[in-house]
Each structure stands twice: as structure tokens, then as C-alpha cells.
Motif scaffolding. Structure first.
Motif, PDB file in Angstrom:
ATOM      1  N   GLY A  22      54.465 -25.712 -18.484  1.00 56.15           N
ATOM      2  CA  GLY A  22      54.043 -26.876 -17.811  1.00 56.15           C
ATOM      3  C   GLY A  22      52.750 -27.059 -17.473  1.00 56.15           C
ATOM      4  O   GLY A  22      51.826 -26.276 -17.625  1.00 56.15           O
ATOM      5  N   PHE A  23      52.449 -28.049 -16.505  1.00 56.22           N
ATOM      6  CA  PHE A  23      51.125 -28.140 -15.857  1.00 56.22           C
ATOM      7  C   PHE A  23      51.029 -28.548 -14.480  1.00 56.22           C
ATOM      8  O   PHE A  23      52.104 -28.875 -13.968  1.00 56.22           O
ATOM      9  N   GLU A  24      50.115 -28.150 -13.759  1.00 56.36           N
ATOM     10  CA  GLU A  24      50.005 -28.735 -12.313  1.00 56.36           C
ATOM     11  C   GLU A  24      48.628 -29.349 -12.234  1.00 56.36           C
ATOM     12  O   GLU A  24      47.527 -28.981 -12.746  1.00 56.36           O
ATOM     13  N   ILE A  25      48.909 -30.419 -11.537  1.00 61.03           N
ATOM     14  CA  ILE A  25      47.606 -31.289 -11.400  1.00 61.03           C
ATOM     15  C   ILE A  25      46.896 -30.847 -10.059  1.00 61.03           C
ATOM     16  O   ILE A  25      47.640 -30.707  -9.150  1.00 61.03           O
ATOM     17  N   HIS A  26      45.584 -30.785 -10.062  1.00 64.51           N
ATOM     18  CA  HIS A  26      44.813 -30.380  -8.871  1.00 64.51           C
ATOM     19  C   HIS A  26      43.732 -31.351  -8.818  1.00 64.51           C
ATOM     20  O   HIS A  26      43.054 -31.688  -9.697  1.00 64.51           O
ATOM     21  N   PHE A  27      43.822 -31.939  -7.518  1.00 65.29           N
ATOM     22  CA  PHE A  27      42.778 -32.666  -7.165  1.00 65.29           C
ATOM     23  C   PHE A  27      41.802 -32.050  -5.909  1.00 65.29           C
ATOM     24  O   PHE A  27      42.665 -31.467  -5.040  1.00 65.29           O
ATOM     25  N   LEU A  28      40.527 -31.765  -6.300  1.00 63.99           N
ATOM     26  CA  LEU A  28      39.795 -30.963  -5.211  1.00 63.99           C
ATOM     27  C   LEU A  28      38.783 -31.957  -4.640  1.00 63.99           C
ATOM     28  O   LEU A  28      38.012 -32.677  -5.066  1.00 63.99           O
ATOM     29  N   ALA A  29      38.508 -31.815  -3.450  1.00 61.17           N
ATOM     30  CA  ALA A  29      37.603 -32.500  -2.519  1.00 61.17           C
ATOM     31  C   ALA A  29      36.226 -32.217  -3.301  1.00 61.17           C
ATOM     32  O   ALA A  29      36.171 -30.737  -3.371  1.00 61.17           O
ATOM     33  N   ALA A  30      35.311 -33.176  -3.315  1.00 63.75           N
ATOM     34  CA  ALA A  30      34.036 -32.952  -3.996  1.00 63.75           C
ATOM     35  C   ALA A  30      32.835 -32.000  -3.125  1.00 63.75           C
ATOM     36  O   ALA A  30      32.971 -32.353  -1.823  1.00 63.75           O
ATOM     37  N   ASP A  31      32.138 -31.592  -3.636  1.00 67.81           N
ATOM     38  CA  ASP A  31      30.856 -30.802  -2.957  1.00 67.81           C
ATOM     39  C   ASP A  31      30.284 -32.227  -2.343  1.00 67.81           C
ATOM     40  O   ASP A  31      29.904 -33.149  -2.990  1.00 67.81           O
ATOM     41  N   GLU A  32      29.752 -31.941  -1.155  1.00 75.51           N
ATOM     42  CA  GLU A  32      29.148 -32.977  -0.223  1.00 75.51           C
ATOM     43  C   GLU A  32      28.053 -33.465  -0.907  1.00 75.51           C
ATOM     44  O   GLU A  32      27.249 -34.676  -0.991  1.00 75.51           O
ATOM     45  N   ARG A  33      27.116 -32.527  -1.871  1.00 76.86           N
ATOM     46  CA  ARG A  33      26.085 -32.884  -2.533  1.00 76.86           C
ATOM     47  C   ARG A  33      26.111 -34.206  -3.404  1.00 76.86           C
ATOM     48  O   ARG A  33      25.098 -34.658  -3.803  1.00 76.86           O
ATOM     49  N   VAL A  34      27.162 -34.540  -3.893  1.00 76.72           N
ATOM     50  CA  VAL A  34      27.621 -35.635  -4.975  1.00 76.72           C
ATOM     51  C   VAL A  34      27.124 -36.838  -4.335  1.00 76.72           C
ATOM     52  O   VAL A  34      26.872 -37.655  -5.221  1.00 76.72           O
ATOM     53  N   TYR A  35      27.243 -37.185  -3.082  1.00 75.31           N
ATOM     54  CA  TYR A  35      26.880 -38.302  -2.282  1.00 75.31           C
ATOM     55  C   TYR A  35      25.270 -38.525  -1.990  1.00 75.31           C
ATOM     56  O   TYR A  35      24.996 -39.561  -1.758  1.00 75.31           O
ATOM     57  N   ASP A  36      24.645 -37.547  -2.602  1.00 71.97           N
ATOM     58  CA  ASP A  36      23.021 -37.475  -2.214  1.00 71.97           C
ATOM     59  C   ASP A  36      22.364 -38.650  -3.112  1.00 71.97           C
ATOM     60  O   ASP A  36      22.939 -38.873  -4.275  1.00 71.97           O
ATOM     61  N   THR A  37      21.703 -39.323  -2.687  1.00 74.57           N
ATOM     62  CA  THR A  37      20.810 -40.147  -3.599  1.00 74.57           C
ATOM     63  C   THR A  37      19.724 -39.807  -4.508  1.00 74.57           C
ATOM     64  O   THR A  37      19.556 -40.180  -5.621  1.00 74.57           O
ATOM     65  N   ASP A  38      19.563 -38.435  -4.103  1.00 73.13           N
ATOM     66  CA  ASP A  38      18.457 -37.783  -4.872  1.00 73.13           C
ATOM     67  C   ASP A  38      19.410 -37.374  -6.313  1.00 73.13           C
ATOM     68  O   ASP A  38      20.206 -36.487  -6.297  1.00 73.13           O
ATOM     69  N   GLU A  39      18.941 -37.650  -7.614  1.00 70.00           N
ATOM     70  CA  GLU A  39      19.739 -37.168  -8.734  1.00 70.00           C
ATOM     71  C   GLU A  39      19.888 -35.814  -8.912  1.00 70.00           C
ATOM     72  O   GLU A  39      20.825 -35.180  -9.313  1.00 70.00           O
ATOM     73  N   ALA A  40      18.887 -34.994  -8.647  1.00 69.61           N
ATOM     74  CA  ALA A  40      18.838 -33.565  -8.664  1.00 69.61           C
ATOM     75  C   ALA A  40      19.692 -33.027  -7.855  1.00 69.61           C
ATOM     76  O   ALA A  40      20.551 -32.009  -8.335  1.00 69.61           O
ATOM     77  N   ILE A  41      20.163 -33.609  -6.786  1.00 69.26           N
ATOM     78  CA  ILE A  41      20.776 -32.769  -5.348  1.00 69.26           C
ATOM     79  C   ILE A  41      22.076 -33.118  -6.177  1.00 69.26           C
ATOM     80  O   ILE A  41      23.107 -32.337  -5.801  1.00 69.26           O
ATOM     81  N   SER A  42      22.451 -34.347  -6.300  1.00 69.31           N
ATOM     82  CA  SER A  42      23.797 -35.018  -6.683  1.00 69.31           C
ATOM     83  C   SER A  42      24.301 -34.270  -7.886  1.00 69.31           C
ATOM     84  O   SER A  42      25.297 -33.879  -8.059  1.00 69.31           O
ATOM     85  N   ALA A  43      23.399 -33.990  -8.847  1.00 72.57           N
ATOM     86  CA  ALA A  43      23.769 -33.117 -10.015  1.00 72.57           C
ATOM     87  C   ALA A  43      24.178 -31.792  -9.653  1.00 72.57           C
ATOM     88  O   ALA A  43      25.081 -30.919 -10.255  1.00 72.57           O
ATOM     89  N   ALA A  44      23.704 -31.011  -8.788  1.00 72.89           N
ATOM     90  CA  ALA A  44      24.043 -29.662  -8.180  1.00 72.89           C
ATOM     91  C   ALA A  44      25.440 -29.903  -7.626  1.00 72.89           C
ATOM     92  O   ALA A  44      25.944 -28.884  -7.701  1.00 72.89           O
ATOM     93  N   GLY A  45      25.538 -30.755  -6.951  1.00 72.82           N
ATOM     94  CA  GLY A  45      26.856 -30.981  -6.487  1.00 72.82           C
ATOM     95  C   GLY A  45      27.664 -31.201  -7.472  1.00 72.82           C
ATOM     96  O   GLY A  45      29.073 -30.802  -7.361  1.00 72.82           O
ATOM     97  N   VAL A  46      27.565 -31.924  -8.430  1.00 80.43           N
ATOM     98  CA  VAL A  46      28.649 -32.268  -9.500  1.00 80.43           C
ATOM     99  C   VAL A  46      28.983 -30.912 -10.212  1.00 80.43           C
ATOM    100  O   VAL A  46      30.085 -30.459 -10.594  1.00 80.43           O
ATOM    101  N   ASN A  47      28.131 -30.001 -10.383  1.00 76.75           N
ATOM    102  CA  ASN A  47      28.219 -28.786 -11.153  1.00 76.75           C
ATOM    103  C   ASN A  47      28.810 -27.446 -10.384  1.00 76.75           C
ATOM    104  O   ASN A  47      29.644 -26.885 -10.656  1.00 76.75           O
ATOM    105  N   ALA A  48      28.619 -27.877  -8.855  1.00 78.09           N
ATOM    106  CA  ALA A  48      29.356 -27.066  -7.831  1.00 78.09           C
ATOM    107  C   ALA A  48      30.805 -27.521  -8.076  1.00 78.09           C
ATOM    108  O   ALA A  48      31.737 -26.638  -7.955  1.00 78.09           O
ATOM    109  N   CYS A  49      31.222 -28.697  -8.188  1.00 80.19           N
ATOM    110  CA  CYS A  49      32.536 -29.140  -8.508  1.00 80.19           C
ATOM    111  C   CYS A  49      33.190 -28.607  -9.749  1.00 80.19           C
ATOM    112  O   CYS A  49      34.540 -28.130  -9.605  1.00 80.19           O
TER     113      CYS A  49
END
Length: 323
Positions: A255-282
Motif C-alpha cells: 500500500g501507500f502512506e501519505i506524508h505531509f511535511l511542513a515547508a522550509d520557511e524560505r518558500v515564503y520569501d518574496t525573493d524568487e531565488a530564496i524561495s526557489a532554494a526553499g522549494v528545493n529544500a522541501c
């Protein structure tokens, strides 16, 4: 009497006929496998991945290059093991598509043996905030779509497949539990914004390489990867909560297990490069759950900063060039 020779069908017509036949074959296979047990599909994935490893140089090569980047400390033997494990999980995902899109909903629901982190979604909705689910290519993301659209108002972007005859099947499979699919264009982005303002959930693929001008470079496993910058635009206009979501395959087809993980806080940054770094960390956090279940067959590092800044006459040795 003049004998007329019937004109030969054009190459375009032949190609369309061939594509229709391929689509019919794929559809038949999905329907055949839709009622099979997950244990059976996992066993079949083991067989097909051995064939894939032996004959598909492209998948084997790309997977090996990616794991070399992500896990440089691996021995040669461990690297080969990672490649084989990844190919088996990718084969399993393909074999499970009929199960996820056509299988009985109660059977799919029963295959989800646990859900971790659901409170992240519930808390956000209780605060009247939308939720952006970052869903990387990990485990079986179609099962994740099934669960999300079964339990929440859910909207996701959708691009029709190249084999257009399969579009009705895929679209029905993804929409049948209530998901709304929107196009990958400004109209689709507007639909995502409206859904978030209604405190609903939307899904984004965080590890698909965007076209030039729609992303920023940010490290992914220590190497710059061109990453989409849609996320900070959505967050800035909606104050949505961001979580990472995956459907992890339980060993031996159980079967499967669903996992929801809190995002890296950088995803909320208005700087696109910083937000992208947060996305990749996620995405890295999701991969850490079980690295073999990430789709390493995708060319995540195809674009490079050097290519973006190249001058006339510039030539680059690409990561995926065969030596």
C-alpha cells in the motif's frame, strides 16, 4: 482504360494511426492492470525494471548521473543499487496508473494505510487560508492526487499528454474524485489564485524544469537547478500555507502512506531565488523519506547557469552527455 493507383497514405496519417494504436494498447494495459493487487504490480515492476536496466541506456545513464550528483560519497556498487531501485519504483508507478485512474475508489482508499501530517492542511483551512501542496515526483503522485481530491476541494495544473488519445482517460482519472484541472497558462494561474482565496488546496509540481524566464537557479543536492518561481507569486497574493505532500510506497506492495511535511520557511520569501532554494529544500526532505522512490530518471539539472549566461561561440559540457 486507365488503371488508377490509390495514393499512399501520407506520413502524417500513418503517424496518427500508429499513435492511435499505441494509445489503444496503453489503455488496454491500464485497464488490464487496474484490478490487479499492488503486490502483483510490484512483482511485475521488478521484472520490467531488469529489462529496462538492460536495454534502456537513456534511463540508466540519466539515473546514474543524477545519483552521482546527489550521493557523491556512494561506492560504485551502491550507485548501481540506487539505479536499479529507482528504475523499479519508476516502473511500479507506471504499472500503477491503471490502479490509480481506473481502479475502484474504495480499493484505492483502502490501499492508503496511513496519513501523516494531515493537521497541516486542516489547521490552514481552519485559519481560512489556502494550502499549496508541493508534490514532487516521488512514490505514486497519482495516489496523492486521489487522496487530496477525495478529502479537500483541490485544483491542479494539467498539460495534456503528447499522445492526445489518452487525454480523456487521464483527465477522467484525475478528476473523478472532484479535482479541478486547469491549464498550464495564465488562465490556469488565475484559477489557482481563486482557489487559494477560497481557502482550498492546490497542487504544484516543484521539480519540473520550467522554460527560460519562468524560474531561478537554486541548489538542489548541492548543484544549481533551474526551479519554477510560481510559488512566491501565489503566496504573496494569497498568504497561503505551503506543505510538501507525497504518497510513499510501502515495501512489498502493501500500500501507500501519505506524508505531509511542513515547508522550509524560505518558500515564503518574496525573493524568487530564496524561495526557489526553499522549494528545493522541501523536495530534498521528501526524497529523504526513501531516496529510491524519487524519479531520478528526470533531467533535473539539464539547464545550467553557464548556459543562461552564454556568449556567442560558447560550448558547454553538459551533465547528461555520454562519455
Amino acid at each position: 482504360m486507365v488503371n488508377r493507383v490509390s495514393p499512399k497514405p501520407s506520413r502524417k496519417k500513418s503517424a496518427r494511426k500508429s499513435q492511435r494504436l499505441q494509445a489503444q494498447g496503453v489503455n488496454w494495459l491500464w485497464r488490464l492492470l487496474s484490478g490487479r493487487r499492488l503486490k502483483t504490480l510490484w512483482w511485475l515492476a521488478g521484472l520490467s525494471s531488469r529489462v529496462l536496466y538492460a536495454i534502456s541506456r537513456r534511463e540508466r545513464h540519466v539515473t546514474r548521473r543524477n545519483v552521482e550528483v546527489a550521493y557523491p560519497e556512494d561506492s560504485a556498487e551502491r550507485r548501481r543499487e540506487r539505479v536499479r531501485e529507482s528504475l523499479r519504483h519508476s516502473a511500479a508507478t507506471m504499472l500503477e496508473l491503471g490502479f490509480a485512474w481506473i481502479g475502484a475508489p474504495e480499493k484505492i482508499e483502502a490501499s492508503i494505510v496511513n496519513v501523516h501530517g494531515r493537521e497541516l492542511l486542516d489547521d490552514a483551512r481552519a485559519e481560512n487560508r489556502g494550502v499549496i501542496v508541493l508534490a514532487p515526483h516521488f512514490g505514486n503522485w497519482e495516489v496523492l492526487n486521489f487522496w487530496l481530491s477525495s478529502h479537500f476541494p483541490f485544483t491542479a495544473m494539467y498539460e495534456p499528454p503528447k499522445m492526445i488519445e489518452l487525454d480523456p482517460i487521464i483527465r477522467h482519472g484525475r478528476e473523478r474524485m472532484g479535482a479541478e484541472l486547469v491549464p498550464t497558462n495564465p488562465r490556469g494561474v488565475a484559477a489557482l489564485l481563486k482557489a487559494l482565496k477560497r481557502a482550498e488546496a492546490v497542487g504544484i509540481l516543484p521539480d519540473q524544469e520550467p522554460g527560460w524566464g519562468s524560474g531561478a537557479f537554486a541548489d538542489f543536492f548541492g548543484r544549481p537547478a533551474y526551479t519554477a518561481t510560481l510559488l512566491p507569486k501565489l503566496v504573496a497574493r494569497t498568504q497561503a500555507r505551503v506543505v510538501t505532500g507525497v504518497a510513499r510506497r510501502v515495501p512489498d506492495g502493501k500500500g501507500f502512506e501519505i506524508h505531509f511535511l511542513a515547508a522550509d520557511e524560505r518558500v515564503y520569501d518574496t525573493d524568487e531565488a530564496i524561495s526557489a532554494a526553499g522549494v528545493n529544500a522541501c523536495v530534498e526532505s521528501a526524497v529523504a523519506l526513501d531516496p529510491a522512490q524519487y524519479q531520478w530518471e528526470y533531467k533535473r539539472w539539464k539547464k545550467t547557469p553557464e548556459e543562461q549566461q552564454k556568449t556567442p561561440g560558447y560550448r558547454e559540457r553538459r551533465l547528461y552527455t555520454r562519455r
